[in-house]
Every structure is written in structure tokens, then in C-alpha cells.
Enzyme design. Structure first.
Site, mmCIF file in Angstrom:
data_model
loop_
_atom_site.group_PDB
_atom_site.id
_atom_site.type_symbol
_atom_site.label_atom_id
_atom_site.label_comp_id
_atom_site.label_asym_id
_atom_site.label_seq_id
_atom_site.Cartn_x
_atom_site.Cartn_y
_atom_site.Cartn_z
ATOM 1 N N GLN A 418 0.844 -1.196 0.000
ATOM 2 C CA GLN A 418 0.000 0.000 0.000
ATOM 3 C C GLN A 418 0.877 1.243 0.000
ATOM 4 O OE1 GLN A 418 -3.827 0.586 2.390
ATOM 5 N NE2 GLN A 418 -2.369 1.791 3.579
ATOM 6 N N SER A 421 0.839 6.390 2.701
ATOM 7 C CA SER A 421 1.471 7.339 3.621
ATOM 8 C C SER A 421 2.705 7.976 3.001
ATOM 9 C CB SER A 421 1.870 6.642 4.922
ATOM 10 O OG SER A 421 0.730 6.209 5.623
ATOM 11 N N SER A 453 4.778 -1.673 4.147
ATOM 12 C CA SER A 453 5.100 -3.071 4.462
ATOM 13 C C SER A 453 5.216 -3.881 3.171
ATOM 14 C CB SER A 453 4.011 -3.679 5.353
ATOM 15 O OG SER A 453 3.873 -2.956 6.544
ATOM 16 N N GLU A 536 -20.083 -6.697 4.265
ATOM 17 C CA GLU A 536 -18.885 -6.755 5.088
ATOM 18 C C GLU A 536 -18.624 -8.164 5.593
ATOM 19 O OE1 GLU A 536 -16.748 -4.522 5.676
ATOM 20 O OE2 GLU A 536 -17.659 -2.574 5.294
#
Length: 676
Positions: A418, A421, A453, A536
């Protein structure tokens, strides 16, 4: 949210709150101040007529024929309105005797008679005269027994204590809810320094912490009452001790915080806040020591007791269970290397995802599949970042993107990272600076990402980049799928406090991303970054505690710890149990056709606290050996080295995925409705 989860229980709570408010209970409390003999006759008569304290008494005996949980829902609702007149003692007494009545109940030998000053019949453990005496709680009339301590039957003593704490916890939940609502309502309208005080971060965080505590109190009180209706005294006793550790200190803290938010007005006698603080303080005193309960929790945990919440699917599983069991057993019979593809083919890896990648399974089917896979010993592989990336592709991507990425990701053929950030943005993704410039056939990305990560081995990354600097920040962001082997990408490992490098910095220098790797439209990135599938994931919590809590229990079993350490271990077991209960309550809401309540939003906050505090406790329990410890390692042969690694590693939990402080802002604004 109320203790009650089912539609019937929520309706019961709402109707009783309205009924209770119609009695003007606070006015009755204030009118009786200083009068020890006052028995709140009008309120008591109305409660008797409604049968409030006898809801769980069989209909054949003149009661309502409900459950202990129904009784708890009623007491919570009445406590929110501060109904006086001894409902707690009468409810306990009615359950002990099996018939309605106005009871005073002595729960502990040598102790106070709960609501004995408003009772027609006393259920005592000691022989002697019952004398009402003034107390801190102005809405109750407790009493003292003057006499010689008697000897009571052990079984009856245990049931009496369990019932008393169970129903007192329900009242504590009601007090907690009123205090939270009062504080939040005031923070929304009170102005200081030119704005509503709820906009101040300090107030917002205090209210969010009150919400966390309130949800913990509610979950523990609900579980104690639910366990009372099951035929397992060991489980009920464990749930009650968890409630005693959680509910009464929690109610007192929330009541104090309520007064803090209210400020000077909350400190006046005219405001009702002190009446609720008085009730909370008294309930805590009546039930007894939370530390003693924590020691009992540790003792039970050492012998292997864990809270197991049984969910009644009410027959809804009958149609799907045979097929789920057969599929799970078939998969279990395959070689380990073949099980993942079989899970994908069956839709069992992600049953909540839409077909053909899942089953579009409803909550009941998801629960049954989980149960049958666990029964067959099949463990699902963790999708890690793919579990975030692929739902976005499913919901917003093209058919070509779904064909290219979804199944390979499920099979583990593609690893994702991902790229969100940045050094200057962190949780504030709207301020990101990585830019994407339109070029022939695609986009050119330049910028820096951090805290990424598995970037060193990822095949693909989901990346947010700014494509339009001339529109408001949230509208100029686009969602890209980036091939991590593209030219212009440099991955640099970041060594963390554990000594290892699990995170990375990622530098993008004019990295080309073709148009077919843009998800949705340019400018949709912010909306996509927050996406989840409508259906969900629903799962039941495991009876097993979190890693560090189990380790703390292991140390308690193996070492000669003192009473202080046993209390600390018990408190961590209780907190971890409550965190699991929050998940159970979310699941039960889903089974009832409802979306998640506030408990799902505070679960991460409480879960982070649990994991950090328990990992720290594990290390502290092992004394000064830490000072001479050498190399750390998650898989070290030295247990202490692994424990210290875990303690250090969990420091990231209150930072990753949004810091605790940011999440409290979010909880304050989106759940409690406080102003920005």
C-alpha cells in the site's frame, strides 16, 4: 447503544426509557433528599404495575416470563433515567425466590442489604434487624443488618453474588450511557473562545474515551446477563468477573468525565450529573473489589477457562450447514498445497465477496462456513494488503482489472503493498504530495512513500497520487495500481525499533502507469481509499485470547507471582475478553440485519490498548532479566527475547492505520456528532 441487540430488546429499552422519564424520577429523588424513610411510593407503584423487577420471573408465578438479559435491558433503561425505589434489589430477589416482590438483598455476609430500606421482604445472610441508613446514592435506600454473621449455603451464595453483579452491571451501563449523552449534548452547544467546546480536540478526545469505556461497560454487562441464561455456571462466573473488573470502575470514570466536560455547571448541586456519579460510586461499593474479581479471572484463565459465546442461529443455518460441512471436509482432505486453490474455487476464502470470487454470503452463511472450516481444521491464508486492494478493484475497477488481479491475488500469486502514507502526510492523506502527470497512454508518478510493508517483495502496489493541484485537496487524488517492478521505483528498507526492517521507503521517479491501471476515474482516489464492500466480512470471535494475554496467563501458571501481578493479569484477560465481545455484538447485529454499532468503531482503540498493555505486562512479569537481554527476535528460542520483540513491535499499533488520536477525532465527529 443499549445492552439489547435484538429488535425486541431495543424496543423494550426505548419504551421503558420513555415510561421512566414520564415518572419524573429525578424530581422524586430530589424531593426525598434527607428523608431516610422515603420509599418513593408513587414510582414504586408504577414500577410494580409495569412488572419491571419481575420481567424474568415465570408467567405462572406472576412475572413476565422473560430472560435475565431482558431484565438487564430493563434495569439499564431505568438506570439511565435514575428511577428510584429499589428496582435492583427487587429484581435480584425475584430471581432468587421465583416470585415478584419488593426485596432487600444482602449479597455479602456482613455487608449492606441492597435496597433494604425500600423492601417489604429481606433476603439476608446474617441474622438481625434491618435498619435503613442514609447513603451517597440519593435515589436508593439501602440498609444495615445489626446482628451476628450467619452461615449461608455455598451454592446459594454463589448464585446470589452472580445475579447481583450481573444486574448491577446493567445499572452501571445505564448510568454510563446517561453520562456520555449528557457530556456530548453539552459539548455540542456550549461555546467558549468563539466556538463550540466539542470542536476542541481535548474535549473531543475526552468524549471519545468516554465512548470507548461506555462500549466496554455495555459489552461486559450484556455478556454477564446473556451468560446467566445459559446452563454453564463456570462460564457465567467468568463473564460476571469480567463485568466486575470492567463495569463499575468504568461507570465511575465516565461519570467523573461527564462532570469535567460540563465544567462548573456540572459541579453544582442543581445539575443531575452528581446524582449519577453517586449511583456509580455506590454500585461499585456494593459489588465489592474489582481487584478480587481480577484475581478470580486469572485463576480461572490459568485452569483453561476462556469465554465462549454461543450464538443461536435460530435454525437459519439448517439449509446451508450440510453443504458447508461437506465442502470443508473435502478441502481438509486435500494436500496442504492444494487447499488454497480449493478454498478460492469454492468461494470459501472470501465468502462475503461477490461471485465468482466469493459467494455474496449473508452473515449466517459466513458464520456457518467459518464454523465448518474450523471444525475441519482448515486455516484460511491471510490476504494481507490484498484484502484491502482487491475489494476496491471489485467495487470500482473494470472487468479487465478484475480479470487480471482478483483471482491471482486470492491464489497468492500476487503480493500487494500500500503506497498511501508519505513523510509529510501520515494520517492526513489529503495532503499527499506524490504527483501524477498525464502522459501519452498513461501517467508519470513522482514522489516518496513511507511505512510501506512488504514493498521489497510486492508485485503490485495500490497508490494514491495527486493528479489535479487546482481543486480542493480531497478531489484531486487518483487511485493507481502500480507494478512494483517498473522502472523508476526504488525501495529502501527502514530499520525499526525491533532491529528488523519490516517497513520501507519507496521512491517513485517518473514511474509510468498505463491508463488501464487507474481505478475508476481520475479524482476519485479519496472516495476509493475509503471504500469497503457493502457486504462486510462477518466472523465470530475466537475463545482464545490475544497472543500476549495468553502469554501472561502462561507466566501466571508457571511462576509464583504475587497478588498484585495476578490482578494485573486478570485485568488484561478481562480487557481482551471485552474486545472479543465487541466483535461478537457486531456480528449479532449483522445477523439481525443491522449495520455495525459504535462498538465496531471503538474496537480498534480498545484492541490496541489491550495488545500494547498486555505485551508490556508480559515483559514486566519477568523481572530484571531484560537488562541483560541480547538480540531480539519474533521467533527467538529465548522466550523473553520474543516477548520484548512483541512489546516493542506493538508500539506501531497506535500509529498504523490512523493514530489513536486521529481515530478519537473521527469517533468524536462521526459517531458522537461533535463539531469539527
Amino acid at each position: 447503544m443499549s445492552i439489547g441487540i435484538t429488535d425486541e430488546q431495543v424496543e423494550l429499552a426505548d419504551s421503558l426509557r420513555k415510561w421512566a422519564a414520564s415518572l419524573s424520577p429525578v424530581e422524586a429523588v430530589r424531593a426525598a433528599e434527607g428523608d431516610v424513610a422515603a420509599d418513593f411510593a408513587a414510582v414504586r407503584a408504577a414500577a410494580d404495575e409495569m412488572g419491571i423487577a419481575a420481567i424474568a420471573v415465570p408467567e405462572s408465578a406472576g412475572g413476565g416470563g422473560g430472560t435475565v438479559l431482558d431484565q438487564a435491558v430493563a434495569l439499564e433503561a431505568c438506570a439511565r433515567e435514575l428511577v428510584p425505589g429499589g428496582l435492583l434489589g427487587s429484581a435480584i430477589g425475584a430471581l432468587l425466590t421465583g416470585r415478584p416482590g419488593r426485596y432487600g438483598v444482602q449479597v455479602h455476609p456482613g455487608g449492606v442489604v441492597w435496597d433494604g430500606g425500600a423492601a417489604d421482604e429481606q433476603l439476608l445472610l446474617d441474622a438481625g434487624e434491618v435498619t435503613p441508613e442514609p447513603g451517597v446514592d440519593l435515589s436508593a435506600r439501602h440498609a444495615r443488618v445489626a446482628g451476628v454473621a450467619g452461615v449461608a449455603a455455598g451454592g446459594e451464595d454463589l448464585r446470589r453474588r452472580l445475579l447481583a453483579v450481573t444486574l448491577a452491571a446493567a445499572e452501571a451501563a445505564g448510568v454510563t450511557r446517561w453520562c456520555l449523552e449528557a457530556a456530548v449534548d453539552y459539548a455540542k452547544v456550549r461555546e467558549q473562545f468563539g466556538q463550540k467546546i466539542g470542536a476542541f480536540q481535548a474535549i473531543k478526545h475526552l468524549c471519545a474515551q468516554m465512548l470507548e469505556t461506555a462500549e466496554a461497560v455495555t459489552a461486559a454487562a450484556w455478556d454477564a446477563a446473556a451468560a446467566a441464561d445459559a446452563d454453564d455456571v463456570e462460564q457465567w462466573a467468568f463473564a460476571v468477573d469480567v463485568a466486575q473488573v470492567t463495569c463499575f470502575d468504568g461507570a465511575v470514570e465516565v461519570a467523573k468525565s461527564c462532570i469535567q466536560v460540563l465544567g462548573g455547571i456540572g459541579f453544582t448541586y442543581e445539575h443531575d450529573a452528581h446524582l449519577y456519579l453517586r449511583r456509580a460510586l455506590t454500585l461499585r461499593a456494593l459489588v465489592g473489589s474489582a481487584d478480587a474479581a481480577a484475581e478470580r479471572v486469572t485463576a480461572a484463565a490459568v485452569t483453561g477457562v476462556r469465554r465462549r459465546v454461543e450464538v443461536d442461529l435460530e435454525g437459519r443455518d439448517e439449509a446451508v450447514r450440510p453443504g458447508a460441512r461437506a465442502t470443508a471436509e473435502r478441502i481438509a482432505g486435500l494436500a496442504a498445497a492444494e487447499q488454497r486453490s480449493a478454498l478460492v474455487d469454492a468461494g470459501y476464502l472470501t465468502p462475503h465477496w461477490p461471485a465468482p470470487y466469493g459467494l455474496g454470503a449473508d452473515p449466517t452463511t459466513q458464520i456457518v462456513i467459518d464454523q465448518e472450516l474450523a471444525r475441519a481444521g482448515v486455516v484460511r491464508p491471510d490476504l494481507v494488503i490484498a484484502g484491502w486492494a482487491v475489494p476496491t478493484i471489485l467495487a470500482h475497477g473494470t472487468d479487465a482489472q478484475r480479470e487480471r488481479f482478483v483471482r491471482p491475488s486470492l491464489l497468492g500469486e500476487l503480493t500487494w503493498c500500500q503506497l498511501f502514507s508519505e513523510p509529510g502526510s501520515g494520517s492526513d492523506l489529503a495532503s499527499l504530495r506524490t504527483r501524477a502527470v498525464k502522459v501519452d497512454g498513461g501517467w508519470s508518478l513522482t514522489g516518496q512513500k513511507v511505512w510501506t510493508s512488504v514493498a521489497e517483495r510486492a508485485d503490485w502496489g495500490i497508490c494514491l497520487a495527486r493528479t489535479d493541484a487546482d481543486v480542493p485537496q480531497h478531489k484531486g487524488i487518483t487511485y493507481f495500481l502500480v507494478d512494483m517492478r517498473s522502472a523508476g521505483i526504488e525501495v529502501r528498507p527502514l530499520r525499526e525499533i525491533t532491529g528488523e526492517a519490516l517497513f520501507n521507503e519507496v521512491f517513485l521517479d517518473e514511474v509510468f502507469v498505463p491508463d488501464e491501471c487507474v481505478v475508476a476515474e481520475p479524482g476519485d482516489g479519496w472516495r476509493l481509499a475509503r471504500t469497503t464492500l457493502a457486504n462486510e466480512r462477518v466472523a465470530m470471535a475466537s475463545a482464545r485470547l490475544t497472543k500476549s494475554v495468553e502469554r501472561a496467563v502462561e507466566i501466571a501458571a508457571a511462576r509464583d507471582l504475587g497478588p498484585v501481578e495476578h490482578v494485573e493479569v486478570g485485568r488484561q484477560v478481562a480487557l481482551a475478553t471485552v474486545c472479543a465481545l465487541l466483535g461478537v455484538r457486531t456480528t449479532l447485529r449483522a445477523l439481525g440485519g443491522h449495520g455495525p454499532g459504535a462498538e465496531s468503531s471503538v474496537a480498534k482503540l480498545l484492541g490496541v490498548r489491550s495488545r500494547q498493555d498486555s505485551s508490556e505486562l508480559v515483559v514486566r512479569l519477568q523481572g530484571d532479566d531484560l537488562a541483560l537481554l541480547g538480540a531480539l527476535g519474533k521467533e527467538s528460542d529465548d522466550p523473553l527475547a520474543a516477548d520484548v520483540w512483541e512489546q516493542l513491535n506493538t508500539r506501531c499499533l497506535s500509529i498504523a492505520g490512523g493514530t489513536t488520536q486521529i481515530l478519537r477525532n473521527v469517533a468524536g465527529e462521526r459517531i458522537l456528532g461533535l463539531p469539527r
